[in-house]
Design an enzyme around this catalytic site. Structure first.
Site, PDB file in Angstrom:
ATOM      1  N   LYS A 252      69.393  44.627   6.383  1.00  0.00           N
ATOM      2  CA  LYS A 252      70.631  44.894   5.354  1.00  0.00           C
ATOM      3  C   LYS A 252      71.621  45.910   5.751  1.00  0.00           C
ATOM      4  CE  LYS A 252      67.216  42.866   2.292  1.00  0.00           C
ATOM      5  NZ  LYS A 252      66.765  42.865   0.845  1.00  0.00           N
TER       6      LYS A 252
ATOM      7  N   SER B 220      59.525  41.488  -0.443  1.00  0.00           N
ATOM      8  CA  SER B 220      58.336  42.550  -0.616  1.00  0.00           C
ATOM      9  C   SER B 220      57.126  42.337   0.299  1.00  0.00           C
ATOM     10  CB  SER B 220      57.829  42.856  -1.975  1.00  0.00           C
ATOM     11  OG  SER B 220      58.909  43.148  -3.014  1.00  0.00           O
TER      12      SER B 220
ATOM     13  N   GLY C 255      62.128  42.707   4.634  1.00  0.00           N
ATOM     14  CA  GLY C 255      63.403  43.989   4.527  1.00  0.00           C
ATOM     15  C   GLY C 255      62.896  45.515   4.493  1.00  0.00           C
ATOM     16  N   GLY C 256      62.706  45.867   3.565  1.00  0.00           N
ATOM     17  CA  GLY C 256      62.254  47.467   3.850  1.00  0.00           C
ATOM     18  C   GLY C 256      61.289  47.782   4.684  1.00  0.00           C
TER      19      GLY C 256
ATOM     20  N   HIS D 187      71.722  34.417   2.422  1.00  0.00           N
ATOM     21  CA  HIS D 187      70.767  35.393   1.739  1.00  0.00           C
ATOM     22  C   HIS D 187      71.140  35.478   0.253  1.00  0.00           C
ATOM     23  CE1 HIS D 187      68.847  39.017   0.699  1.00  0.00           C
ATOM     24  NE2 HIS D 187      67.789  38.786   1.486  1.00  0.00           N
TER      25      HIS D 187
ATOM     26  N   GLU E  42      62.908  32.885  -0.289  1.00  0.00           N
ATOM     27  CA  GLU E  42      62.728  34.223  -0.837  1.00  0.00           C
ATOM     28  C   GLU E  42      63.192  34.336  -2.282  1.00  0.00           C
ATOM     29  OE1 GLU E  42      63.798  37.197   2.846  1.00  0.00           O
ATOM     30  OE2 GLU E  42      65.563  36.789   1.720  1.00  0.00           O
TER      31      GLU E  42
ATOM     32  N   GLY F 235      63.112  43.429  -2.857  1.00  0.00           N
ATOM     33  CA  GLY F 235      63.263  44.817  -2.840  1.00  0.00           C
ATOM     34  C   GLY F 235      62.707  45.382  -4.193  1.00  0.00           C
TER      35      GLY F 235
ATOM     36  N   ASN G 298      65.043  41.898   8.431  1.00  0.00           N
ATOM     37  CA  ASN G 298      66.453  41.812   7.762  1.00  0.00           C
ATOM     38  C   ASN G 298      66.890  43.417   7.411  1.00  0.00           C
ATOM     39  OD1 ASN G 298      68.917  41.545   6.491  1.00  0.00           O
ATOM     40  ND2 ASN G 298      68.112  40.414   4.908  1.00  0.00           N
TER      41      ASN G 298
ATOM     42  N   GLU H 108      71.383  37.981  -1.421  1.00  0.00           N
ATOM     43  CA  GLU H 108      72.422  38.904  -1.843  1.00  0.00           C
ATOM     44  C   GLU H 108      73.881  38.539  -1.545  1.00  0.00           C
ATOM     45  OE1 GLU H 108      70.294  41.744   0.491  1.00  0.00           O
ATOM     46  OE2 GLU H 108      68.747  41.707  -1.091  1.00  0.00           O
TER      47      GLU H 108
HETATM   48  P1  13P Z   1      62.279  43.266   0.885  1.00  0.00           P
HETATM   49  O1  13P Z   1      61.223  43.197   2.129  1.00  0.00           O
HETATM   50  O2  13P Z   1      62.823  44.741   0.930  1.00  0.00           O
HETATM   51  O3  13P Z   1      61.592  42.906  -0.224  1.00  0.00           O
HETATM   52  O4  13P Z   1      63.526  42.360   1.290  1.00  0.00           O
HETATM   53  C1  13P Z   1      63.493  40.934   1.426  1.00  0.00           C
HETATM   54  C2  13P Z   1      64.413  40.231   2.032  1.00  0.00           C
HETATM   55  O5  13P Z   1      65.554  40.227   1.372  1.00  0.00           O
HETATM   56  C3  13P Z   1      64.594  39.830   3.529  1.00  0.00           C
HETATM   57  O6  13P Z   1      65.786  39.180   3.862  1.00  0.00           O
END
Ligand code: 13P
Length: 265
Positions: A11, A224, A245-246, A107, A179, A185, A9, A109
C-alpha cells in the site's frame, strides 16, 4: 503440501531505503533457513507490491539476494491506455520496464476511496493480459453487503465484469484475490469457513463463466492475514495463498505466515 502464493501489498508504505532493507532481511532469512530455501519457487511463490516510487529500489535490491527469495515484483495499480495525457497515471509498459511481472487491479481501496468502477477495472484487466503482465484481480464485499446477505451477488457481479469477453486462456492467467472489505486492515479476518465458502464459489463461477470446468484457478484470500491465523486460512482447499497488507511490511512477519502454515520453526 500444496503450492502457496504469498503476496505482499505494501500500500502507501515503504520508501526506497525501507524497501532495500526489506529485501536484505528477507534474503538473509531465506538463506539461513534450509527448510525455506527448499520450498522457494516450488511450493512457495512470493511477490511484493511496493508503491510506484520504490519499484526501482525493489528491482535493484532483488538482484543482491538469492533470486528464489522474491522472484516476482508488482505494482499496486496501472492505467489501461498505453501513453498520453493522463496526468498521475502509470502505464503497463512503464511497469514492465521497471521489472514488474504482476500488478494489483481493483483493490477495494481503489474501488471505494478512488471510485474505480467494474468497467474501468475490466479494461485494466484486459490491458494487462494483452501485455502479458499478470493481473492480481481483487474483489470482495463490504460489511453492509455481507450483513445484507449480498456477498455472493456482489462477488459474482465483480467477477462477471472482469471476465466479460475474456477467453479461458486469459482467465487462467489472472490471479484472483478475495478480499472482504470489512476484513482489510481491521485485524478482523474472515473465518476460514467464510473465506473458503466465497473462494470456492468464485472458483466455480470463474470456471462456469469460461466454460472450462478443469481450468486451474488461483484464488488468494486477503484481509488481516497474520502468522497466527495463517495455518487455518491457508489449509482450506479453495484458498491458494494470501494477499497480505500490514504483516507483509516486515520480512519476519511476512515469512512467519508461510512458516506457520508449513510448520517450519
Ligand atoms: P491487511 O492484511 O493489512 O488487512 O490488508 C489486506 C489487503 O488489503 C491486501 O491487499
Amino acid at each position: 503440501m500444496k503450492k502457496i502464493y504469498l503476496y505482499g501489498n505494501w500500500k502507501m508504505n515503504m520508501n526506497q531505503e525501507e524497501t532495500e532493507g526489506f529485501y536484505k532481511d528477507f534474503g538473509q532469512q531465506v538463506v539461513s533457513s534450509p527448510a525455506l530455501l527448499g520450498v522457494m519457487g516450488k511450493s512457495l511463490e512470493t511477490a511484493v507490491f511496493p508503491p510506484f516510487t520504490s519499484l526501482a529500489a525493489a528491482e535493484g535490491a532483488s538482484k543482491n539476494i538469492d533470486k528464489r527469495a522474491v522472484p516476482f515484483l508488482g505494482a499496486q495499480n496501472t492505467y489501461f491506455e498505453a501513453k498520453g495525457a493522463f496526468t498521475g497515471e502509470v502505464s503497463i509498459s512503464m511497469l514492465k520496464n521497471l521489472g514488474c511481472t504482476h500488478v494489483i487491479i481493483g483493490h477495494s481501496e481503489r474501488r471505494t476511496i478512488f471510485g474505480e468502477s467494474d468497467d474501468l477495472i475490466a479494461k485494466k484487466v484486459k490491458a494487462c493480459l494483452d501485455a502479458a503482465l499478470v493481473p492480481v484481480f481483487c474483489f470482495g464485499e463490504t460489511l453492509a453487503e455481507r450483513e445484507g446477505n449480498k456477498t455472493f451477488d456482489v462477488v459474482s457481479r465483480q467477477l462477471r465484469a472482469a471476465l466479460s469477453g475474456r477467453s479461458p486462456g486469459e482467465a487462467e492467467k489472472i490471479v484472483y484475490a478475495y478480499e472482504p472489505v470489512w476484513a482489510i486492515g481491521t485485524g478482523k479476518s474472515a473465518t476460514s469457513d467464510e473465506a473458503q465458502e466465497v473462494c470456492a464459489h468464485s472458483k466455480k463461477l470463474i470456471r462456469d463463466l469460461t466454460g472450462s470446468a478443469e481450468m486451474p484457478v488461483v484464488v488468494l484470500y486477503g484481509g488481516s492475514v497474520k502468522p497466527d491465523n495463517a495455518k487455518e486460512l491457508l489449509s482450506m482447499d479453495a484458498i491458494d495463498g494470501a494477499l497480505v497488507g500490514g504483516a507483509s511490511l516486515k520480512a519476519d512477519s511476512f515469512l512467519q505466515i508461510y512458516k506457520a502454515y508449513a510448520g517450519i520453526e
